[in-house]
Design an enzyme around this catalytic site. Sequence first.
Site, PDB file in Angstrom:
ATOM      1  N   GLU A 125     -17.524   5.798 -11.998  1.00 30.82           N
ATOM      2  CA  GLU A 125     -16.498   5.176 -11.153  1.00 30.82           C
ATOM      3  C   GLU A 125     -16.643   5.605  -9.694  1.00 30.82           C
ATOM      4  O   GLU A 125     -16.765   6.798  -9.429  1.00 30.82           O
ATOM      5  CB  GLU A 125     -15.104   5.553 -11.673  1.00 30.82           C
ATOM      6  CG  GLU A 125     -14.000   4.716 -11.075  1.00 30.82           C
ATOM      7  CD  GLU A 125     -12.669   4.968 -11.751  1.00 30.82           C
ATOM      8  OE1 GLU A 125     -11.923   3.999 -11.970  1.00 30.82           O
ATOM      9  OE2 GLU A 125     -12.358   6.135 -12.057  1.00 30.82           O
ATOM     10  N   GLY A 134     -11.004  15.042 -12.671  1.00 35.73           N
ATOM     11  CA  GLY A 134     -10.321  15.598 -13.835  1.00 35.73           C
ATOM     12  C   GLY A 134     -10.852  15.034 -15.135  1.00 35.73           C
ATOM     13  O   GLY A 134     -11.139  15.775 -16.077  1.00 35.73           O
ATOM     14  N   MET A 137     -12.369  10.912 -17.062  1.00 34.15           N
ATOM     15  CA  MET A 137     -12.715   9.496 -16.892  1.00 34.15           C
ATOM     16  C   MET A 137     -12.534   8.766 -18.206  1.00 34.15           C
ATOM     17  O   MET A 137     -12.971   9.234 -19.260  1.00 34.15           O
ATOM     18  CB  MET A 137     -14.164   9.367 -16.405  1.00 34.15           C
ATOM     19  CG  MET A 137     -14.582   7.933 -16.122  1.00 34.15           C
ATOM     20  SD  MET A 137     -13.638   7.230 -14.751  1.00 34.15           S
ATOM     21  CE  MET A 137     -13.747   5.489 -15.174  1.00 34.15           C
ATOM     22  N   ASN A 194     -13.699   6.380 -20.071  1.00 29.37           N
ATOM     23  CA  ASN A 194     -14.694   5.575 -20.769  1.00 29.37           C
ATOM     24  C   ASN A 194     -14.194   5.274 -22.183  1.00 29.37           C
ATOM     25  O   ASN A 194     -13.943   6.195 -22.958  1.00 29.37           O
ATOM     26  CB  ASN A 194     -16.022   6.328 -20.863  1.00 29.37           C
ATOM     27  CG  ASN A 194     -16.393   6.995 -19.555  1.00 29.37           C
ATOM     28  OD1 ASN A 194     -16.444   6.368 -18.517  1.00 29.37           O
ATOM     29  ND2 ASN A 194     -16.640   8.294 -19.618  1.00 29.37           N
ATOM     30  N   HIS A 219      -3.078  10.592 -19.989  1.00 29.22           N
ATOM     31  CA  HIS A 219      -3.404   9.691 -18.875  1.00 29.22           C
ATOM     32  C   HIS A 219      -4.639   8.863 -19.228  1.00 29.22           C
ATOM     33  O   HIS A 219      -4.636   7.629 -19.088  1.00 29.22           O
ATOM     34  CB  HIS A 219      -3.644  10.535 -17.615  1.00 29.22           C
ATOM     35  CG  HIS A 219      -4.138   9.789 -16.424  1.00 29.22           C
ATOM     36  ND1 HIS A 219      -3.408   9.675 -15.260  1.00 29.22           N
ATOM     37  CD2 HIS A 219      -5.308   9.128 -16.184  1.00 29.22           C
ATOM     38  CE1 HIS A 219      -4.095   8.964 -14.380  1.00 29.22           C
ATOM     39  NE2 HIS A 219      -5.257   8.639 -14.909  1.00 29.22           N
ATOM     40  N   GLU A 220      -5.696   9.529 -19.682  1.00 26.70           N
ATOM     41  CA  GLU A 220      -6.926   8.802 -20.019  1.00 26.70           C
ATOM     42  C   GLU A 220      -6.709   7.879 -21.207  1.00 26.70           C
ATOM     43  O   GLU A 220      -7.279   6.779 -21.264  1.00 26.70           O
ATOM     44  CB  GLU A 220      -8.065   9.783 -20.309  1.00 26.70           C
ATOM     45  CG  GLU A 220      -8.378  10.753 -19.178  1.00 26.70           C
ATOM     46  CD  GLU A 220      -8.563  10.078 -17.830  1.00 26.70           C
ATOM     47  OE1 GLU A 220      -9.146   8.982 -17.785  1.00 26.70           O
ATOM     48  OE2 GLU A 220      -8.109  10.650 -16.820  1.00 26.70           O
TER      49      GLU A 220
END
Length: 863
Positions: free
Chosen positions: A135, A274, A276, A278, A308-309
């Site tokens: 990203e 922190g 990602m 994917n 969050h992810e």
Amino acid sequence: MPGENLSRDEARARAELLSVDGYEVFLDLRSATAESEEARPRTFRSVTTIRFRRTGEGDGTFADLVAPSVNAVTLNGRELDPAEVFDGSRIALSGLRDENVLVVDAQCAYSRTGEGMHRFVDPEDGEVYLYTQYEPADARRVFADFEQPDLKAPFRFEVAAPEGWTVWSNGAVESREGGIWRFAETKPISTYITAVVAGPYHYETDLYTRTFDDGTTLEVPLGAMCRKGLAKHFDADDIFLVTKQGLDFFHDHFDYPYPFGKYDQAFVPEYNIGAMENPGCVTFREEFVFRGKVTQASFERRANVILHEMAHMWFGDLVTMQWWDDLWLKESFADFMGAFSLVEATRFRNGWVTFANNRKAWAYRADQLPSTHPVTADIHDLEDAKLNFDGITYAKGASVLKQLVAYVGPEAFLEGARRYFKRHAYGNTRLDDLLSVLEETSGRDMKAWSRSWLETSGVNTLTPQLTCDAGDRITELAVVQDGETGSGAPTPARPHRVAVGLYRHEGTELVRYARAEVDVTGARTVVEELAGQERPALVLVNDDDLTYCKVRFDEGSLETLRGHLGSVTDPLARAVCWSALWNLTRDALMPARDFAGLVLDFAGRESDIGVLQMVHAWARIALVHYAAPEWREEGGRRLSESALRELRLAEPGSQHQLTWARFFASVAATDADLQLLQGLLEGTAKIDGLDVDQELRWAFLEPLASRGVADESAIGAELARDDTASGKRHQVRCLAARPSAAVKDQAWAQVVESDALSNALVEATISGFTQASQRELLAPYAEKYFAAIERVWADRSIQIGMDVVRGLFPALQDDEATLRATDAWLDSHADAPPALRRLVLESRDDLARALRAQSCDAAASAG
């Protein structure tokens, strides 16, 4: 970076011309461990087959690829000369048909900057670990693609790996033969969330099962991995617990089953961010594997990031923004849903306290910079996009969504999300797509709400105005709204749904005895419901932290807090007060020494460990940047005395004791302070219950190094105790912290003049270089900074460029001369890349704010 940018207009034109049916990507990663005599960079073979259709007018376009060399390019069976069609970042394509097949055979470079295919060699055992991070646009460093979020496609990966390795990708493993790993085809996803993780990782597994109301069952295989050297510290059970709690929460509220099959979570070394999102293969920075004792705030932060992810699996992966100007459509939602699910589904019930005190502080700062922008931003190109992963896109956006939930109600909000997923699954959206479903479910005019909250910048300030009668009863309580952006322009009044709380003394406590919710809609709003109440000791606007604003106090309330902040019983209310007092300090309305005094008086009574850690960080900033220079020594002595006192008073073995120990190390300044730290390291001093584990040893060693007490041999001896990747980063930081001109010259050269260091060691070197106690020693580097940054930005990756430009700005040379030098650079570099100018402008604003705060603090001394 030259030639690697992509504009929004170029992306729009390409999306109008073509659609992508699928990718097949073969990566040969066996070179990762091979003995290599080749000149840098070390490379791997990447063969990509892209099937795409022409859907618009035109017969030419380009594919993206950043690679040292291209072996072959074939379009529809026609061989193209790489020397003619490849310019280092793009492959020119002409003669397109209605249906096309592009095959690109390239040599791609392993990364040491955390961008693309990052290669890490563990100094502890020599093992090699790989992972990808893309990203916003670094998949093109690993395979040829159409690098923009709205050209989604299914992906099928095939990876050749060294013997003994395991490989993971977004899809499940379909087969493994002779070191060749083949993965199942993914659902249509964007290029930037594809992933490959490979190496001798330690791997643990679990299984999530969910039975739905219709009787169907969903099984999601769970995995979690880290380097072998961290396996003894890896608490996978807690990671799986939070993961299952999160999956339950999102299934309960989203009514859309997790769409990506398995759920692996990789904790990887030298990670720039922190985590990602994917799909099926989430990556995290390995610092979330705790090598020593940490507080519950650290476990809470990790849980928040996991959630969050996970929220991104729906907000971002299933439904993706069309272009980066709607980045908030995933990040703001993930930030909000991470906190929401944390509080509702896990053991961390006080997550909104941390959000109010910590997360929103990031937003308030970003929203007052000259680079502030609306939540839905105007992103011209990829360099803009990279810098917009900021406090506005994440924390302000999340705060605005919290306000939206208060505005429309939680059920209307969640029903809007459910319709959004079903309507746009595997597609791309813009702002209007979300607003339309929220209008349907709430009945509110979301376009007006959006204009106020999403399409304007700046933070409003809410201040109470209180009048009482002779009998000490409220005759009128009003909320006044104003504010300005970072550029000084007025921020328009917004609709705020706020709670106003009235507090009084009851014994030794400050407790709320009345509360009213009101819509603040203009410059002045009367809170009619509170008329007739007894005079409060404290009026707290934005009680319960429902909206996004800076809170001010009337004079009586401010005096109450000066004497009784620690008596506020509710943790969230107390966190809002701490945040408001910090904003007064940042805005040069409260002297830094007064804020430090509040820390001295009340931090020892703070029960919420996350709030305490934030208050400690603010106290350090106040001392280093906002205090008048002549008061710094006295202020530092007072803070270190207080920290040591609270350290000795804290319950032995408690998280508060650990927090005070770390704060004491960060403010230690006197000979006695340093002697105690050295004694704790050597075992000649002891504080009951304080376990000086390896991580704490490094925390104690850095101030000793920066003050010249610990020399290179002492730092080397500590590395011998902790000869690991983490230990190496600590050692590099401590070495760069030493108070020597030769040391600083070497550190500067390693970061600015060379690209030999990895991203993690660049970060560690910069951190050690910039010591607040070494202002005079660092003074010569102000001029060098302005001479170097344009070259650094041009020659290095954008991540390293950002680290250098932000991290080495001469903020410690806090005087008008540095401000003038910054302005001179900006004036003479009007044509510099906009992203570089933005970074310098932000640092300039921080410096100007510091000088205003120092003037305020000096005036307090004079008064």
